[in-house]
Design a protein around this motif. Structure first.
Motif, short mmCIF file in Angstrom:
data_model
loop_
_atom_site.label_atom_id
_atom_site.label_comp_id
_atom_site.label_asym_id
_atom_site.label_seq_id
_atom_site.Cartn_x
_atom_site.Cartn_y
_atom_site.Cartn_z
N GLY A 403 0.52 -1.55 -0.07
CA GLY A 403 0.17 -0.05 0.10
C GLY A 403 1.17 1.56 -0.26
O GLY A 403 0.48 2.21 -0.70
N MET A 404 2.05 1.16 0.30
CA MET A 404 2.70 2.28 0.62
C MET A 404 3.39 2.56 -0.99
O MET A 404 3.74 3.87 -0.78
CB MET A 404 3.67 1.92 1.74
N VAL A 405 4.46 1.88 -1.39
CA VAL A 405 4.70 1.70 -2.85
C VAL A 405 3.34 2.04 -3.67
O VAL A 405 3.68 3.06 -4.45
CB VAL A 405 4.78 0.37 -2.60
N LEU A 406 2.58 1.52 -3.66
CA LEU A 406 1.08 2.42 -4.55
C LEU A 406 1.11 3.20 -4.21
O LEU A 406 0.69 4.65 -4.80
CB LEU A 406 -0.10 1.79 -4.25
N LEU A 407 0.86 3.95 -2.58
CA LEU A 407 0.91 5.40 -2.30
C LEU A 407 2.32 6.53 -2.87
O LEU A 407 2.11 8.12 -3.26
CB LEU A 407 0.44 5.33 -1.18
N GLY A 408 3.15 5.88 -2.44
CA GLY A 408 4.36 6.62 -3.40
C GLY A 408 4.63 7.12 -4.87
O GLY A 408 4.59 7.45 -5.12
N GLN A 409 4.14 6.35 -5.40
CA GLN A 409 4.25 6.46 -6.74
C GLN A 409 3.19 6.72 -7.33
O GLN A 409 2.88 8.25 -7.93
CB GLN A 409 3.23 4.42 -8.08
N SER A 410 1.65 6.81 -6.19
CA SER A 410 0.39 8.44 -6.63
C SER A 410 1.43 9.39 -6.00
O SER A 410 0.90 10.64 -7.52
CB SER A 410 -0.38 7.96 -5.62
N TYR A 411 2.08 9.93 -5.16
CA TYR A 411 2.40 11.04 -5.16
C TYR A 411 3.12 11.47 -6.16
O TYR A 411 3.67 11.71 -6.19
CB TYR A 411 3.63 10.86 -3.37
N TYR A 412 4.57 9.91 -6.19
CA TYR A 412 5.48 10.69 -8.15
C TYR A 412 4.21 11.28 -9.49
O TYR A 412 4.40 12.41 -9.51
CB TYR A 412 5.81 9.55 -8.27
N ASN A 413 3.54 10.48 -9.15
CA ASN A 413 2.94 11.29 -10.84
C ASN A 413 2.23 12.96 -10.65
O ASN A 413 1.27 12.77 -11.32
CB ASN A 413 1.47 9.99 -10.68
N GLN A 414 1.83 12.80 -9.25
CA GLN A 414 1.32 14.01 -8.80
C GLN A 414 2.73 14.49 -8.81
O GLN A 414 2.23 16.03 -7.78
CB GLN A 414 0.50 14.27 -7.25
N GLU A 415 3.44 14.58 -8.69
CA GLU A 415 4.82 15.72 -8.98
C GLU A 415 5.10 16.04 -7.13
O GLU A 415 6.07 17.10 -6.82
CB GLU A 415 4.34 17.20 -9.63
N LEU A 416 4.84 15.11 -6.01
CA LEU A 416 4.89 15.43 -4.58
C LEU A 416 6.54 14.12 -4.36
O LEU A 416 5.79 13.40 -3.37
CB LEU A 416 3.50 15.25 -4.01
N TYR A 417 7.44 14.47 -4.96
CA TYR A 417 8.29 14.10 -4.78
C TYR A 417 8.83 13.79 -3.71
O TYR A 417 9.15 12.61 -3.23
CB TYR A 417 9.53 14.57 -5.85
N GLN A 418 9.30 15.03 -2.51
CA GLN A 418 9.04 15.01 -1.19
C GLN A 418 8.87 13.71 -0.24
O GLN A 418 8.92 12.65 0.45
CB GLN A 418 9.58 15.99 -0.93
N ARG A 419 7.14 14.19 -0.51
CA ARG A 419 6.06 13.12 0.38
C ARG A 419 5.93 11.66 -0.25
O ARG A 419 6.38 10.73 0.31
CB ARG A 419 4.65 13.04 -0.32
N ALA A 420 6.26 11.26 -1.63
CA ALA A 420 6.50 10.10 -2.03
C ALA A 420 8.11 9.04 -1.32
O ALA A 420 8.24 8.50 -1.08
CB ALA A 420 7.40 10.02 -3.82
N ILE A 421 8.79 10.44 -1.75
CA ILE A 421 9.83 9.88 -0.58
C ILE A 421 10.22 9.29 0.67
O ILE A 421 10.50 8.06 0.92
CB ILE A 421 11.32 11.06 -0.35
N LEU A 422 8.78 9.82 1.23
CA LEU A 422 8.72 9.95 2.53
C LEU A 422 8.63 8.54 2.64
O LEU A 422 9.05 7.36 3.90
CB LEU A 422 7.91 10.54 3.57
#
Length: 840
Positions: A403-422
């Motif tokens: 679930g975290m990986v999927l959420l991180g990929q979603s943040y990535y697609n939203q260009e929320l790269y710092q949130r994705a990294i966390l």
């Protein structure tokens, strides 16, 4: 093989209540009456519930308890719960002891048969029959039971004989039709098709009767067993409207067999039709459910997602409380996605995800799917809620990390790269299983943030992990990408090439190899570039970039001084891609190659061939006409060159073609001495293509033409125009040094003609300084214009005939001497001569 089951016996279970229904010593229990009503209404599942309650209430009343047990067994048999019926009957048998009557013994046999204790059931029924009066009702019922057991044991001929006896028994009465059907069925299953056909023919009153589905079903089944599928279809289509669609095991078996035969013959349409027809005749719930599941699968297999979705909805309408209903919902959602009904799919997946009564595994799968759909449609807020559901409810660390990986990929697609990294870092920390994927997306987030060193370090970390091949390929590609972005051209080239060689199956391998070739060209490693483009062309036959790769191979070979080899590649392009734009470009390159080599005959042959090959391509023909005119110009055949240019001007020219043609026309006219006309051509060239590389040449040619006009008529207006054009030229910041020096010299000469020696000296000295600066910075140009400017400046100084001017002339000589031009002049002697003359 489908065979008759207890539902096809139909003679005993209904009689149990008759045998036990008139017991005077039993009080009127309400649940008994309710059970009887449900039983008579054929709601056997509900009857079981009522009789169970009746049994519980009658625990202290021996007669009532026995009655309740008998009724419960009967209802359980009808509800296909043979195992439960056997357990209840064993308790009943223990209570009855030696008081079991004949009905109880028959019930015991039926329960044993229904629960698949066939050998014991056969032994008991045969023992029961022994010594019975053949004219008794018990004999008839026992005979029916024996036939049923033999059918279940697939003792077809023995079963047929038993039902033949039953059919002829005087007491058979209303059972005669059922006995006949079972006898014929047994003969069909035994392969005695002629005997079965004969029996059906002798009993046409059954086969032709609209209320005798079973007999008509047997006639259809016989046709299929004899592989007379065409007759079966014709007869079934004729019977279809008159058949009573009701649970019927024989019709069901016939239609299922039809489905199998048409499916085996590759007739999917008919196979699916008979499968859908079988649904209405299914003798029980389990087989109805089975038909619906088969229909879903076949519609999917046949590429009919809309029909499959309809069946899913039908299944859910009938059996929404069944355990497998959740799986059907998931299937329905998948089909809706297939039909691009995304909102409906999200709704169905959400129903599964939010149903707390379902297992966690299927709810997590639904959450994953609904999140993916929403993310694909950029509904990130809703998608993130689904992924957060997985993070919260995952049964294991691995589930939560997914679930975290999927959420991180979603943040990535939203260009929320710092949130994705966390969030991805947290996933990597808690789950070794998901660590490689999480690190991969962290690496990509660093790339988006232009933190290339961090991304490169993560790739090195992942290289030591066990990654699946697709992830390993992605990491390999991004290594090349990072090196490319950070300007490490040689390393990037090697990385892209290695990626393409190691993972030739991945979609981007071809583009990576192509990019490697471009980088090698950029790094001026021309032979390496030629090799890479050659490998590309060999490996990726039919790829859209194959012609481009061959063209770049040509260019790389030319840059490497392998022009002859390059021409061989052009010849192969002519054969493989005769009309491709890159082939046309390669053909023009070959024209330029032979022209620059001085082989004008070969150039003419190539251009004539192109005229024939591309006669319908106006763009190519325009360029060919220009090149032919240029060759004629190079041959000093001005007349032919002019004729070809006139032909070119008759065509509809784009700006580039018009500019080139006008420039060449200006060259022809200036060579002829018609400077005024040449000026018009050069001005037309500038008008059509300002900013083009030809612009520099135009300004120079215009200056030369105006200067030539001045030399003829000595009109200062021409000289001023020449100065204007030369000044425009030297004002260009990126002007080639050789052209700058030539233009500075010409400006100096113009001002000499205007008798403005001081201005002329400014340009001559600028030329000298320009040469010195260029030489100091590593550039090299031929010193011809420097020497001319120096001597012109010296002449001006010496003409002034003053010691100061003489000293200036000596300084120019000293500059020439210091540049070590090696042109054979003895500057020392010239300097000494001036010094003696002016006593310096």
């Amino acid at each position: 093989m489908l065979t008759f089951n207890k539902n096809m016996v139909g003679m005993l279970a209904g009689c149990i209540l008759v045998a036990t229904g008139a017991m005077a010593d039993i009080h009127e229990y309400r649940d008994r009456m309710l059970g009887d009503q449900a039983f008579n209404d054929r709601d056997y599942a509900q009857a079981v519930k009522f009789y169970q309650r009746y049994l519980n209430d009658a625990a202290s009343n021996d007669s009532a308890w026995i009655d309740a047990s008998r009724r419960l067994v009967s209802a359980m048999l009808r509800d296909n719960r043979a195992g439960d019926a056997l357990a209840v009957f064993r308790r009943l048998k223990e209570r009855l002891g030696k008081n079991m009557d004949m009905d109880d013994r028959l019930v015991e046999i039926e329960v044993l048969a229904a629960s698949n204790n066939l050998d014991e059931a056969r032994n008991q029924v045969e023992e029961f029959l022994h010594g019975l009066d053949q004219d008794s009702e018990a004999y008839v019922r026992a005979l029916d039971l024996l036939g049923y057991v033999l059918l279940q044991k697939k003792c077809w001929r023995e079963a047929a004989n038993v039902y033949s006896l039953l059919e002829r028994n005087e007491l058979a009465g209303p059972w005669e039709y059922k006995a006949f059907c079972k006898r014929v069925y047994a003969m069909i299953m035994a392969g005695d098709y002629k005997e079965a056909s004969k029996a059906l023919t002798l009993n046409l009153r059954y086969v032709n009767s609209p209320d005798k589905n079973e007999a008509r079903g047997l006639s259809l089944l016989l046709l299929l067993k004899e592989n007379r599928t065409k007759e079966f279809s014709d007869i079934y289509n004729g019977l279809r409207d008159s058949l009573t669609v009701t649970p019927d095991a024989v019709c069901f078996e016939a239609l299922m067999l039809a489905h199998d035969k048409f499916l085996a013959a590759g007739d999917a349409a008919n196979a699916t039709f008979y499968l859908s027809e079988a649904f209405g005749f299914s003798p029980d719930k389990e087989r109805r459910k089975s038909v619906l599941r088969l229909l879903i699968n076949e519609y999917v297999k046949n590429g009919k997602p809309d029909a499959a979705a309809d069946i899913c909805e039908k299944y859910l309408n009938f059996y929404h409380n069944e355990p497998e209903a959740a799986d059907i919902r998931m299937e329905l959602a998948t089909l809706l996605v297939w039909q691009k009904k995304f909102d409906s799919a999200v709704n169905v997946y959400s129903q599964v995800m939010n149903n707390s009564a379902l297992g966690l595994k299927i709810r997590l799968a639904a959450a994953k799917n609904v999140g993916a759909i929403l993310a694909d449609h950029k509904k990130y807020d809703e998608a993130d809620k689904a992924f957060e559901f997985i993070c919260r409810n995952g049964a294991t660390k691995d589930d939560q990390a997914e679930g975290m990986v999927l959420l991180g990929q979603s943040y990535y697609n939203q260009e929320l790269y710092q949130r994705a990294i966390l969030i991805l870092r947290e996933a990597a920390d808690i789950s070794p299983l998901w660590q490689p994927v999480a690190l991969h997306w962290i690496m990509r987030s660093h790339i988006q943030l232009k933190e290339y060193d961090a991304a490169k370090n993560l790739i090195a970390v992942m290289a030591k992990m066990s990654c699946d091949r697709s992830l390993e390929a992605e990491n390999s590609y991004y290594l090349g990408y990072i090196l490319d972005k950070t300007g490490r051209i040689k390393e990037a080239c090697d990385a892209y090439e290695q990626y393409a060689l190691r993972f030739p199956e991945v979609p981007h391998a071809a583009q990576a190899l192509f990019r490697a070739g471009d980088l090698a060209m950029e790094n001026k490693h021309f032979m390496a570039a030629a090799r890479i483009f050659s490998v590309f062309a060999e490996r990726y036959r039919k790829h859209a970039l194959e012609p481009a790769a061959l063209y770049k191979q040509v260019f790389a070979l030319f840059c490497a001084g392998k022009g002859a080899e390059a021409t061989l590649i052009v010849d192969s392009m002519d054969r493989m891609f005769p009309d491709n734009q890159y082939t046309v470009a390669a053909d023009f390159w070959e024209v330029d190659y032979y022209r620059d080599m001085g082989d004008l005959n070969k150039t003419e042959v190539l251009l004539e061939d192109m005229s024939r090959r591309f006669s319908g391509n106006e763009d190519v023909i325009r360029k060919v006409l220009y090149d032919r005119a240029y060759i004629a110009f190079k041959r000093d055949d001005a007349t032919r060159a002019g004729t070809l240019l006139e032909e070119l001007f008759k065509k509809e020219l784009d700006a580039a073609s018009s500019a080139r043609a006008c420039f060449l026309q200006g060259e022809l006219l200036s060579d002829r001495g018609d400077y005024a006309a040449a000026i018009k051509s050069y001005l037309s060239c500038l008008k059509n293509l300002p900013g083009y590389e030809m612009e520099t040449a135009c300004y120079g040619r215009l200056g030369d033409c105006y200067y030539s006009i001045y030399t003829r008529n000595k009109d200062d207006a021409g000289l001023d125009k020449a100065i204007e054009q030369y000044n425009i030229l030297v004002g260009r910041k990126k002007l080639d040094d050789a052209i700058r020096q030539q233009t500075l010299f010409k400006l100096g000469k113009c001002y000499e003609q205007k008798k403005e020696d001081a201005k002329a000296l400014e340009y001559y000295k600028e030329l000298i300084f320009n040469y010195k600066v260029s030489s100091t910075s590593g550039g090299y140009t031929r010193p011809v214009w420097l020497v001319k400017a120096a001597y012109a400046a010296i002449d001006i100084y010496l003409a002034q005939d003053t010691p100061e001017a003489a000293a200036a002339a000596i300084h120019v000589y000293e500059v020439l001497q210091g540049l070590n031009l090696n042109i054979g002049e003895d500057y020392r002697k010239m300097i000494d001569r001036i010094k003696r003359k002016f006593k310096l």
